[in-house]
Design a protein around this motif. Structure first.
Motif, PDB file in Angstrom:
ATOM      1  N   GLU A  73       0.815  -1.219   0.000  1.00  0.00           N
ATOM      2  CA  GLU A  73       0.000   0.000   0.000  1.00  0.00           C
ATOM      3  C   GLU A  73       0.850   1.271   0.000  1.00  0.00           C
ATOM      4  OE1 GLU A  73      -3.401   2.308   2.703  1.00  0.00           O
ATOM      5  OE2 GLU A  73      -2.863   0.225   3.166  1.00  0.00           O
ATOM      6  N   VAL A  74       1.901   1.305   0.827  1.00  0.00           N
ATOM      7  CA  VAL A  74       2.735   2.500   0.970  1.00  0.00           C
ATOM      8  C   VAL A  74       4.200   2.090   0.848  1.00  0.00           C
ATOM      9  CG1 VAL A  74       3.316   4.469   2.433  1.00  0.00           C
ATOM     10  CG2 VAL A  74       1.019   3.481   2.548  1.00  0.00           C
ATOM     11  N   TYR A  75       4.929   2.727  -0.069  1.00  0.00           N
ATOM     12  CA  TYR A  75       6.335   2.376  -0.263  1.00  0.00           C
ATOM     13  C   TYR A  75       7.026   3.475  -1.078  1.00  0.00           C
ATOM     14  CZ  TYR A  75       4.269   0.777  -4.679  1.00  0.00           C
ATOM     15  OH  TYR A  75       3.560   0.709  -5.861  1.00  0.00           O
ATOM     16  N   TRP A  76       8.348   3.478  -1.019  1.00  0.00           N
ATOM     17  CA  TRP A  76       9.150   4.453  -1.765  1.00  0.00           C
ATOM     18  C   TRP A  76       9.501   3.913  -3.143  1.00  0.00           C
ATOM     19  CZ3 TRP A  76      10.063   9.344  -0.160  1.00  0.00           C
ATOM     20  CH2 TRP A  76       9.818   9.639   1.180  1.00  0.00           C
ATOM     21  N   VAL A  77       9.513   4.823  -4.116  1.00  0.00           N
ATOM     22  CA  VAL A  77       9.982   4.465  -5.462  1.00  0.00           C
ATOM     23  C   VAL A  77      11.224   5.307  -5.772  1.00  0.00           C
ATOM     24  CG1 VAL A  77       7.800   3.571  -6.313  1.00  0.00           C
ATOM     25  CG2 VAL A  77       8.213   6.023  -6.440  1.00  0.00           C
ATOM     26  N   GLY A  78      11.350   5.797  -7.012  1.00  0.00           N
ATOM     27  CA  GLY A  78      12.555   6.506  -7.384  1.00  0.00           C
ATOM     28  C   GLY A  78      12.472   8.010  -7.178  1.00  0.00           C
ATOM     29  N   HIS A  79      13.371   8.722  -7.881  1.00  0.00           N
ATOM     30  CA  HIS A  79      13.477  10.173  -7.768  1.00  0.00           C
ATOM     31  C   HIS A  79      13.043  10.831  -9.076  1.00  0.00           C
ATOM     32  CE1 HIS A  79      16.134   8.564  -4.696  1.00  0.00           C
ATOM     33  NE2 HIS A  79      16.214   9.751  -4.127  1.00  0.00           N
ATOM     34  N   ASP A  80      12.467  12.025  -8.959  1.00  0.00           N
ATOM     35  CA  ASP A  80      12.099  12.747 -10.176  1.00  0.00           C
ATOM     36  C   ASP A  80      13.339  13.363 -10.814  1.00  0.00           C
ATOM     37  OD1 ASP A  80      12.708  15.104  -8.815  1.00  0.00           O
ATOM     38  OD2 ASP A  80      10.631  15.712  -8.530  1.00  0.00           O
ATOM     39  N   THR A  81      13.157  14.106 -11.892  1.00  0.00           N
ATOM     40  CA  THR A  81      14.309  14.646 -12.622  1.00  0.00           C
ATOM     41  C   THR A  81      15.077  15.695 -11.815  1.00  0.00           C
ATOM     42  OG1 THR A  81      12.789  16.194 -13.716  1.00  0.00           O
ATOM     43  CG2 THR A  81      13.372  14.172 -14.907  1.00  0.00           C
ATOM     44  N   PRO A 129      12.746   6.426 -16.837  1.00  0.00           N
ATOM     45  CA  PRO A 129      12.162   5.080 -16.708  1.00  0.00           C
ATOM     46  C   PRO A 129      12.764   4.274 -15.557  1.00  0.00           C
ATOM     47  CG  PRO A 129      12.535   5.609 -19.010  1.00  0.00           C
ATOM     48  CD  PRO A 129      13.165   6.726 -18.218  1.00  0.00           C
ATOM     49  N   ALA A 130      14.042   4.476 -15.296  1.00  0.00           N
ATOM     50  CA  ALA A 130      14.695   3.718 -14.220  1.00  0.00           C
ATOM     51  C   ALA A 130      14.180   4.098 -12.834  1.00  0.00           C
ATOM     52  CB  ALA A 130      16.206   3.934 -14.281  1.00  0.00           C
ATOM     53  N   GLN A 131      13.408   5.184 -12.746  1.00  0.00           N
ATOM     54  CA  GLN A 131      12.909   5.652 -11.451  1.00  0.00           C
ATOM     55  C   GLN A 131      11.436   5.316 -11.226  1.00  0.00           C
ATOM     56  OE1 GLN A 131      15.030   7.006  -9.202  1.00  0.00           O
ATOM     57  NE2 GLN A 131      16.635   6.667 -10.718  1.00  0.00           N
ATOM     58  N   LEU A 132      10.805   4.674 -12.214  1.00  0.00           N
ATOM     59  CA  LEU A 132       9.397   4.299 -12.095  1.00  0.00           C
ATOM     60  C   LEU A 132       9.258   2.789 -12.158  1.00  0.00           C
ATOM     61  CD1 LEU A 132       7.727   6.884 -14.516  1.00  0.00           C
ATOM     62  CD2 LEU A 132       7.604   6.896 -12.011  1.00  0.00           C
ATOM     63  N   PRO A 143       7.606  -0.884 -13.086  1.00  0.00           N
ATOM     64  CA  PRO A 143       7.100  -1.353 -14.388  1.00  0.00           C
ATOM     65  C   PRO A 143       5.624  -1.064 -14.628  1.00  0.00           C
ATOM     66  CG  PRO A 143       8.600  -2.963 -13.470  1.00  0.00           C
ATOM     67  CD  PRO A 143       8.405  -1.924 -12.413  1.00  0.00           C
ATOM     68  N   ARG A 144       4.774  -1.153 -13.629  1.00  0.00           N
ATOM     69  CA  ARG A 144       3.347  -0.933 -13.861  1.00  0.00           C
ATOM     70  C   ARG A 144       3.052   0.511 -14.244  1.00  0.00           C
ATOM     71  NH1 ARG A 144       0.224   1.325  -9.923  1.00  0.00           N
ATOM     72  NH2 ARG A 144       1.368   2.034  -8.091  1.00  0.00           N
ATOM     73  N   LEU A 145       4.031   1.422 -14.026  1.00  0.00           N
ATOM     74  CA  LEU A 145       3.871   2.825 -14.416  1.00  0.00           C
ATOM     75  C   LEU A 145       4.726   3.173 -15.630  1.00  0.00           C
ATOM     76  CD1 LEU A 145       3.780   4.553 -10.901  1.00  0.00           C
ATOM     77  CD2 LEU A 145       1.851   3.922 -12.378  1.00  0.00           C
ATOM     78  N   GLY A 146       5.181   2.134 -16.329  1.00  0.00           N
ATOM     79  CA  GLY A 146       5.932   2.359 -17.557  1.00  0.00           C
ATOM     80  C   GLY A 146       7.431   2.447 -17.388  1.00  0.00           C
ATOM     81  N   GLY A 147       7.931   2.098 -16.211  1.00  0.00           N
ATOM     82  CA  GLY A 147       9.365   2.186 -15.961  1.00  0.00           C
ATOM     83  C   GLY A 147      10.018   0.831 -15.793  1.00  0.00           C
ATOM     84  N   ALA A 148      11.206   0.840 -15.196  1.00  0.00           N
ATOM     85  CA  ALA A 148      11.969  -0.395 -15.034  1.00  0.00           C
ATOM     86  C   ALA A 148      12.591  -0.485 -13.641  1.00  0.00           C
ATOM     87  CB  ALA A 148      13.064  -0.475 -16.103  1.00  0.00           C
ATOM     88  N   LEU A 149      12.008   0.187 -12.674  1.00  0.00           N
ATOM     89  CA  LEU A 149      12.588   0.251 -11.336  1.00  0.00           C
ATOM     90  C   LEU A 149      12.393  -1.064 -10.586  1.00  0.00           C
ATOM     91  CD1 LEU A 149      13.812   2.055  -9.029  1.00  0.00           C
ATOM     92  CD2 LEU A 149      11.450   2.532  -8.356  1.00  0.00           C
ATOM     93  N   ALA A 188      15.131  -0.169  -4.563  1.00  0.00           N
ATOM     94  CA  ALA A 188      14.795   1.227  -4.264  1.00  0.00           C
ATOM     95  C   ALA A 188      14.467   1.450  -2.795  1.00  0.00           C
ATOM     96  CB  ALA A 188      13.612   1.678  -5.120  1.00  0.00           C
ATOM     97  N   ARG A 189      14.340   0.379  -2.024  1.00  0.00           N
ATOM     98  CA  ARG A 189      13.974   0.528  -0.615  1.00  0.00           C
ATOM     99  C   ARG A 189      15.038   1.346   0.115  1.00  0.00           C
ATOM    100  NH1 ARG A 189      13.621  -4.572   0.578  1.00  0.00           N
ATOM    101  NH2 ARG A 189      11.457  -4.700  -0.128  1.00  0.00           N
ATOM    102  N   PRO A 190      14.642   2.433   0.767  1.00  0.00           N
ATOM    103  CA  PRO A 190      15.639   3.314   1.403  1.00  0.00           C
ATOM    104  C   PRO A 190      16.278   2.670   2.630  1.00  0.00           C
ATOM    105  CG  PRO A 190      13.422   4.032   1.967  1.00  0.00           C
ATOM    106  CD  PRO A 190      13.272   2.944   0.936  1.00  0.00           C
ATOM    107  N   ILE A 191      17.511   3.072   2.887  1.00  0.00           N
ATOM    108  CA  ILE A 191      18.235   2.641   4.077  1.00  0.00           C
ATOM    109  C   ILE A 191      18.380   3.856   4.983  1.00  0.00           C
ATOM    110  CG2 ILE A 191      20.360   1.645   4.998  1.00  0.00           C
ATOM    111  CD1 ILE A 191      20.767   0.293   2.294  1.00  0.00           C
TER     112      ILE A 191
END
Length: 280
Positions: free
Chosen positions: A117-125, A256-259, A261-267, A272-275
């Protein structure tokens, strides 16, 4: 130009690493402030106000209340009212202590994290990290409002502490309402969460992306937007509602590397899970 110095039983003052602004370094019951400004700015006045009669919580979090960016965020949230900003920061320190924020990233919320439900993904430009909230995964009966809010803060703190900018880490939120139905609406939990965010994390959420917009999602958003505006008046300035092809629009703002796959990326979400860095 004279130095302003306030001390309570032996605190030392030091310049911050980020540019010479006053920094509090406190022992268990000590606080001090040293500055030599030509003209005191609002954030310096705010720190002085906090030092006049500091509560135990303010003494405990001297590193936070002496951070210029923190002071400026709370000043902005209080519309420049120094007295109100001082009250807000004092209440924030009390909340951090009572809520147990310092060690919250060590707590185990694996049962809620596993729901996706809640999780971190990548970074914007611009390099801003992004938190995803898939509202269709929310089950009001899964846990209590209090436990879910704690999980959400655990997740936010984990991502924010992965940045050297903490506690001023800015982040985006993907409010993903695909598959939304009336079964997912949880007024009590959403209201409690937004109040905690508005009171304790002002001016760190950069953009709130809302997508996709089905007819029911539009009805739902029309219901919740006034609630968000009530607890955070500037929420409209942060809203970015993606109509039409939301994947294409996200790819305009994210590589694409920051999104995922279900949103069109390849993350890779696991990678991507933060430490989080420990907070001491």
């Amino acid at each position: 130009e004279t130095a302003l110095s306030m001390s309570r039983q032996g605190c030392d003052a030091a310049e911050s690493k980020s540019g010479g602004s006053p920094q509090l370094r406190c022992s268990a019951s000590e606080i001090s402030l040293a500055a030599t400004p030509r003209t005191k700015m609002d954030w310096e006045i705010l720190m002085s106000r906090l030092c006049e009669n500091p509560s135990p919580s303010v003494l405990r979090y001297g590193d936070i209340v002496s951070d210029r960016a923190v002071c400026e965020r709370f000043l902005e949230a209080s519309h420049g009212d120094i007295g109100r900003a001082a009250d807000m920061l004092t209440e924030h320190c009390q909340w951090r202590e009572s809520f147990g924020v310092d060690r919250i990233t060590d707590e185990d919320f694996s049962e809620l994290a596993a729901t996706g439900e809640v999780y971190w993904v990548g970074h914007d430009t611009d390099g801003i990290p992004t938190l995803t909230w898939r509202i269709c995964k929310h089950d009001p009966g899964r846990t209590t409002s209090e436990h879910f809010v704690r999980f959400f803060i655990h997740t936010i703190e984990s991502g924010m502490r992965a940045s050297a900018e903490y506690p001023n880490t800015r982040f985006n939120i993907f409010f993903d309402i695909e598959g939304l139905s009336p079964l997912h609406f949880d007024h009590a939990t959403f209201a409690a969460l937004q109040t905690v965010l508005a009171n304790n994390y002002p001016k760190v959420r950069r953009s709130l992306f809302v997508f996709p917009l089905s007819w029911w999602a539009q009805l739902f958003w029309g219901t919740i937007a006034p609630l968000l505006a009530a607890v955070q008046p500037d929420i409209e300035s942060k809203l970015c509602v993606l109509r039409g092809d939301h994947r294409a629009q996200l790819l305009e703002r994210y590589a694409p590397a920051q999104l995922e796959p279900r949103l069109g990326g390849a993350l890779d979400l696991a990678a991507a899970r933060p430490i989080p860095r420990p907070y001491a």
